[in-house]
Design an enzyme around this catalytic site. Structure first.
Site, PDB file in Angstrom:
ATOM      1  N   TRP A 145      47.993  41.573  43.801  1.00 28.74           N
ATOM      2  CA  TRP A 145      47.173  42.803  43.854  1.00 28.74           C
ATOM      3  C   TRP A 145      45.882  42.546  43.651  1.00 28.74           C
ATOM      4  CZ3 TRP A 145      44.868  41.180  39.418  1.00 28.74           C
ATOM      5  CH2 TRP A 145      45.488  40.582  38.553  1.00 28.74           C
ATOM      6  N   ASN A 146      45.176  41.571  43.573  1.00 25.06           N
ATOM      7  CA  ASN A 146      43.674  41.359  43.384  1.00 25.06           C
ATOM      8  C   ASN A 146      42.891  41.563  44.563  1.00 25.06           C
ATOM      9  OD1 ASN A 146      44.860  38.964  44.382  1.00 25.06           O
ATOM     10  ND2 ASN A 146      43.009  37.823  43.626  1.00 25.06           N
ATOM     11  N   LYS A 169      55.256  41.791  51.932  1.00 23.80           N
ATOM     12  CA  LYS A 169      56.020  42.256  50.521  1.00 23.80           C
ATOM     13  C   LYS A 169      54.613  42.439  49.840  1.00 23.80           C
ATOM     14  CE  LYS A 169      56.870  41.946  46.624  1.00 23.80           C
ATOM     15  NZ  LYS A 169      56.125  43.040  45.571  1.00 23.80           N
ATOM     16  N   SER A 171      52.109  43.851  46.374  1.00 26.39           N
ATOM     17  CA  SER A 171      52.505  43.721  45.127  1.00 26.39           C
ATOM     18  C   SER A 171      52.967  45.454  44.644  1.00 26.39           C
ATOM     19  CB  SER A 171      51.021  43.521  44.264  1.00 26.39           C
ATOM     20  OG  SER A 171      51.344  43.690  42.865  1.00 26.39           O
ATOM     21  N   ALA A 225      53.475  29.651  39.000  1.00 21.85           N
ATOM     22  CA  ALA A 225      54.651  29.603  38.318  1.00 21.85           C
ATOM     23  C   ALA A 225      55.494  30.206  39.555  1.00 21.85           C
ATOM     24  CB  ALA A 225      55.017  30.363  37.405  1.00 21.85           C
ATOM     25  N   THR A 226      55.124  31.449  40.146  1.00 23.23           N
ATOM     26  CA  THR A 226      55.928  32.128  41.077  1.00 23.23           C
ATOM     27  C   THR A 226      55.905  31.220  42.288  1.00 23.23           C
ATOM     28  OG1 THR A 226      55.311  34.248  40.085  1.00 23.23           O
ATOM     29  CG2 THR A 226      56.196  34.324  42.335  1.00 23.23           C
ATOM     30  N   LEU A 238      64.978  25.571  54.440  1.00 15.88           N
ATOM     31  CA  LEU A 238      64.075  24.576  55.152  1.00 15.88           C
ATOM     32  C   LEU A 238      63.013  25.491  55.931  1.00 15.88           C
ATOM     33  CD1 LEU A 238      66.511  22.047  56.519  1.00 15.88           C
ATOM     34  CD2 LEU A 238      65.204  21.738  54.494  1.00 15.88           C
ATOM     35  N   GLU A 244      49.108  29.772  48.316  1.00 14.06           N
ATOM     36  CA  GLU A 244      47.736  29.724  47.886  1.00 14.06           C
ATOM     37  C   GLU A 244      47.989  30.401  46.534  1.00 14.06           C
ATOM     38  OE1 GLU A 244      45.063  30.876  46.046  1.00 14.06           O
ATOM     39  OE2 GLU A 244      44.195  32.245  47.586  1.00 14.06           O
ATOM     40  N   CYS A 278      40.972  34.545  43.181  1.00 10.97           N
ATOM     41  CA  CYS A 278      41.725  33.054  43.032  1.00 10.97           C
ATOM     42  C   CYS A 278      40.532  31.979  42.764  1.00 10.97           C
ATOM     43  CB  CYS A 278      42.470  32.900  44.184  1.00 10.97           C
ATOM     44  SG  CYS A 278      42.095  33.386  45.588  1.00 10.97           S
ATOM     45  N   LYS A 443      46.784  20.134  45.263  1.00  8.46           N
ATOM     46  CA  LYS A 443      46.841  20.102  43.523  1.00  8.46           C
ATOM     47  C   LYS A 443      48.144  21.219  43.383  1.00  8.46           C
ATOM     48  CE  LYS A 443      43.528  18.614  41.262  1.00  8.46           C
ATOM     49  NZ  LYS A 443      42.803  18.307  40.093  1.00  8.46           N
ATOM     50  N   GLY A 446      48.186  24.458  45.618  1.00  8.72           N
ATOM     51  CA  GLY A 446      49.038  24.975  46.680  1.00  8.72           C
ATOM     52  C   GLY A 446      48.831  24.005  47.801  1.00  8.72           C
ATOM     53  N   GLU A 450      44.703  29.196  55.376  1.00 13.13           N
ATOM     54  CA  GLU A 450      44.450  30.284  55.959  1.00 13.13           C
ATOM     55  C   GLU A 450      43.396  30.162  56.862  1.00 13.13           C
ATOM     56  OE1 GLU A 450      45.775  32.786  52.594  1.00 13.13           O
ATOM     57  OE2 GLU A 450      47.592  33.278  53.864  1.00 13.13           O
TER      58      GLU A 450
HETATM   59  P1  NDP Z   1      52.666  36.736  41.008  1.00 12.77           P
HETATM   60  O1  NDP Z   1      52.495  35.238  41.506  1.00 12.77           O
HETATM   61  O2  NDP Z   1      54.080  37.072  40.035  1.00 12.77           O
HETATM   62  O3  NDP Z   1      52.878  37.803  42.083  1.00 12.77           O
HETATM   63  C1  NDP Z   1      52.117  37.754  43.260  1.00 12.77           C
HETATM   64  C2  NDP Z   1      53.327  38.161  44.559  1.00 12.77           C
HETATM   65  O4  NDP Z   1      54.300  37.609  44.492  1.00 12.77           O
HETATM   66  C3  NDP Z   1      53.402  39.817  44.073  1.00 12.77           C
HETATM   67  O5  NDP Z   1      53.309  40.366  45.384  1.00 12.77           O
HETATM   68  C4  NDP Z   1      54.779  39.628  43.548  1.00 12.77           C
HETATM   69  O6  NDP Z   1      55.502  41.082  43.537  1.00 12.77           O
HETATM   70  C5  NDP Z   1      55.419  38.568  44.331  1.00 12.77           C
HETATM   71  N1  NDP Z   1      56.651  38.025  43.474  1.00 12.77           N
HETATM   72  C6  NDP Z   1      56.775  37.928  42.371  1.00 12.77           C
HETATM   73  N2  NDP Z   1      57.989  37.406  41.917  1.00 12.77           N
HETATM   74  C7  NDP Z   1      58.438  37.003  43.327  1.00 12.77           C
HETATM   75  C8  NDP Z   1      59.551  36.032  43.482  1.00 12.77           C
HETATM   76  N3  NDP Z   1      60.454  35.536  42.654  1.00 12.77           N
HETATM   77  N4  NDP Z   1      59.614  35.992  44.894  1.00 12.77           N
HETATM   78  C9  NDP Z   1      58.958  36.293  45.645  1.00 12.77           C
HETATM   79  N5  NDP Z   1      57.807  37.109  45.377  1.00 12.77           N
HETATM   80  C10 NDP Z   1      57.517  37.293  44.064  1.00 12.77           C
HETATM   81  O7  NDP Z   1      51.462  37.208  40.019  1.00 12.77           O
HETATM   82  P2  NDP Z   1      51.357  38.290  38.925  1.00 12.77           P
HETATM   83  O8  NDP Z   1      51.029  39.405  39.474  1.00 12.77           O
HETATM   84  O9  NDP Z   1      52.504  38.075  37.889  1.00 12.77           O
HETATM   85  O10 NDP Z   1      50.125  37.662  38.205  1.00 12.77           O
HETATM   86  C11 NDP Z   1      49.998  36.735  37.270  1.00 12.77           C
HETATM   87  C12 NDP Z   1      48.975  35.591  37.296  1.00 12.77           C
HETATM   88  O11 NDP Z   1      49.120  34.939  38.841  1.00 12.77           O
HETATM   89  C13 NDP Z   1      47.409  35.874  37.248  1.00 12.77           C
HETATM   90  O12 NDP Z   1      47.065  36.080  35.762  1.00 12.77           O
HETATM   91  C14 NDP Z   1      46.697  34.860  38.063  1.00 12.77           C
HETATM   92  O13 NDP Z   1      46.742  33.928  37.370  1.00 12.77           O
HETATM   93  C15 NDP Z   1      47.833  34.624  38.933  1.00 12.77           C
HETATM   94  N6  NDP Z   1      47.364  35.453  40.438  1.00 12.77           N
HETATM   95  C16 NDP Z   1      46.819  34.415  41.341  1.00 12.77           C
HETATM   96  C17 NDP Z   1      46.367  35.337  42.514  1.00 12.77           C
HETATM   97  C18 NDP Z   1      45.727  34.458  43.497  1.00 12.77           C
HETATM   98  O14 NDP Z   1      44.929  35.084  44.274  1.00 12.77           O
HETATM   99  N7  NDP Z   1      45.989  33.364  43.760  1.00 12.77           N
HETATM  100  C19 NDP Z   1      46.613  36.720  42.615  1.00 12.77           C
HETATM  101  C20 NDP Z   1      47.206  37.530  41.738  1.00 12.77           C
HETATM  102  C21 NDP Z   1      47.691  36.828  40.550  1.00 12.77           C
HETATM  103  P3  NDP Z   1      55.392  41.843  42.431  1.00 12.77           P
HETATM  104  O15 NDP Z   1      53.832  42.231  42.069  1.00 12.77           O
HETATM  105  O16 NDP Z   1      55.945  43.333  42.994  1.00 12.77           O
HETATM  106  O17 NDP Z   1      55.854  41.362  41.119  1.00 12.77           O
END
Ligand code: NDP
Length: 469
Positions: A145-146, A169, A171, A225-226, A238, A244, A278, A443, A446, A450
């Site tokens: 979403w950022n 997909k 956010s 974590a995700t 596979l 990222e 990020c 690390k 990721g 890109e």
């Molecule tokens: P997430 O990593 O959970 O979400 C990022 C994307 O992944 C969204 O489109 C989300 O969908 C989707 N997603 C969530 N769960 C799954 C899954 N199990 N399988 C596949 N896709 C999935 O980030 P959050 O929005 O929860 O933000 C939490 C933290 O993540 C932030 O505080 C920040 O630290 C970090 N972040 C990093 C970003 C970056 O640019 N690297 C961008 C955004 C967040 P949905 O939104 O519908 O849940």
């Protein structure tokens, strides 16, 4: 809005909808379909049907289509920026930059369609070797979403330039701009089923994209974590991944730096998009000889930042969602509770509607207290004594996305560029990322890249053909 399957607006098979809320006001601005795994299957069927058509369009015609899409994005820049601000929160000026930057991303990929090449060699005794780069087929794009428009552009532009179909997909908190961009791409001529956007939650739609065996590559941007759970879920099929996962970038200010330029760069950077980038400068490391001057000037600059609804003339908007604001607030409270830094300004949620948090400066931050990424408007300043210790601190987190060194000395710049373990190092800049630059981390930030020319390796499959003699 509706989602986008097979080049057409569509409802979810679930018949349910999710509300999209303006983060500055708390008002519902629209609803989107709450997609299901079956919607992902429908998108994959459409993608399978049309991907060969898209792949067989000549490079010149693909280029023309992407250029036309970029022109339409530019023509609609004002309304797209307003939509982006309303769903994401960033100030209109930043939203417009992102939209124009997204147009540039599609222009860049338009310029690359004729460069998707392998290599060839004459091998004595064997014959002619040809390595051609084929499309992967269907690529999944999971977008946060950022910076939703820009990150969608990186993923969809690269996949389409290489002849792939896309199942994106977005956010659940910022899908609207992406839906309009997908519509623009199809109107410009991308074969319908080559462009799909399935809305819905990450745990349902995102997970279905990652697990679907016909989607052969997933590009994911989001949290560590995700990202880890995506990697595990993708393993049985596979599947190739580009991950990222954010960063905790060091912004190192040497004693010989132009301090005014460094302060301006740090403040502009750290509070851009309310700190939700990020590769934002998340830890400011300043040489002890200039740290008092730096903090004094940074405080003055931060106190001038106006905060409010991004549709008004402000420097900083709200955080995108209330969970994010709570996470940022508890990270700052923890630093204060542990005595691991001194709040110079900010350090609190702002009263009233919207997910606002005051721009915050923390002096004398303990390096260990800010090892984890703070994804919000918080600038911790860490004081260092030697360049060696600054580089050690820079490398002391699990992340490795970006970093910068601010100095006039070429040896200092070279040493930092060589020794910091990150995907990008800037010298006297930070966060400048035109699509010509390969972008990604090491690390926990990721793997894979890109943009640049590296996208060719991510979004194509090499095929070796030996013509024997
Ligand atoms: P997430 O990593 O959970 O979400 C990022 C994307 O992944 C969204 O489109 C989300 O969908 C989707 N997603 C969530 N769960 C799954 C899954 N199990 N399988 C596949 N896709 C999935 O980030 P959050 O929005 O929860 O933000 C939490 C933290 O993540 C932030 O505080 C920040 O630290 C970090 N972040 C990093 C970003 C970056 O640019 N690297 C961008 C955004 C967040 P949905 O939104 O519908 O849940």
């Amino acid at each position: 809005m509706q989602m986008f399957v097979g080049g057409r607006a569509a409802e979810s098979l679930s018949g349910k909808r999710t509300q999209i809320v303006n983060p500055a006001t708390g008002n519902v601005i629209d609803t989107i379909p709450a997609g299901t795994a079956d919607d992902v299957l429908a998108a994959v069927d459409a993608a399978e049907a049309d991907q060969p058509k898209w792949a067989n369009i000549s490079p010149a015609d693909k280029s023309r289509i992407l250029i036309n899409a970029a022109a339409q994005i530019r023509a609609e820049a004002d309304s797209l920026a307003t939509l982006l601000t309303t769903e994401q929160g960033k100030p209109l000026r930043e939203a417009k930059d992102e939209i124009l930057g997204t147009a540039h991303v599609f222009e860049y990929y338009a310029s690359m369609t004729g460069s998707i090449r392998g290599n060839a060699a004459s091998l004595p005794k064997y014959g002619y070797m040809n390595v051609v780069r084929k499309p992967i087929g269907i690529c999944g794009a999971i977008v946060p979403w950022n910076m939703p428009a820009m990150i969608f552009g990186w993923k969809a532009g690269a996949a389409l330039a290489c002849g792939n179909a896309v199942v994106a997909k977005p956010s659940d908190t910022a899908p609207l701009t992406i839906l309009r961009l997908a519509e623009i791409l199809v109107h410009a001529g991308v074969s319908g089923g080559a462009m799909n956007v399935v809305t819905g939650s990450g745990s349902v739609v995102g997970d279905a994209v990652v697990r679907n065996a016909d989607i052969r590559h997933v590009s994911f941007t989001g949290s560590v974590a995700t990202g880890r759970s995506v990697a595990l879920a993708a393993a049985p099929a596979l599947k190739r991944l580009t991950l990222e996962l954010g960063g905790n970038d060091a912004f190192i200010v040497a004693a010989d730096a132009d301090i005014d330029a460094a302060v301006t760069g740090a403040v502009r950077n750290r509070f851009y998009n309310c700190g939700q980038v990020c590769t934002s400068a998340k830890r400011i490391l300043v040489d002890a000889k200039v740290s008092d001057e730096f903090v004094r000037k940074a405080k003055a600059a931060i106190e001038k930042l106006s905060v409010g609804n991004g549709l008004e003339k402000v420097n900083m908007g709200p955080l995108n969602n209330s969970d994010q604001r709570d996470t940022v607030a508890s990270a700052v409270d923890r630093i204060v509770d542990e005595g691991a830094g001194t709040i110079v300004c900010g350090g609190k949620k702002l009263e009233g509607k919207g997910n606002f948090y005051a721009p915050t400066l923390i002096a004398d931050a303990a390096p260990d207290a800010v090892r984890e990424e703070i994804f919000g408007p918080v600038m911790p300043v860490i004081v260092f004594e030697t360049l060696e210790s600054a580089i050690e601190i820079a490398n002391s987190t699990p992340y490795g996305l970006g970093a910068s060194i601010w100095t006039k000395d070429i040896t200092t710049a070279y040493t930092a560029a060589e020794e910091i373990r990150s995907g990008v190092v800037w010298v006297n800049k930070h966060l400048v990322l035109p699509p010509e630059i390969p972008f990604g981390g090491t690390k926990d930030s990721g793997y894979g890249r890109e943009n640049g020319t590296d996208f060719i390796y991510e979004f194509t499959e090499p095929k070796s053909i030996l013509i024997s003699i």
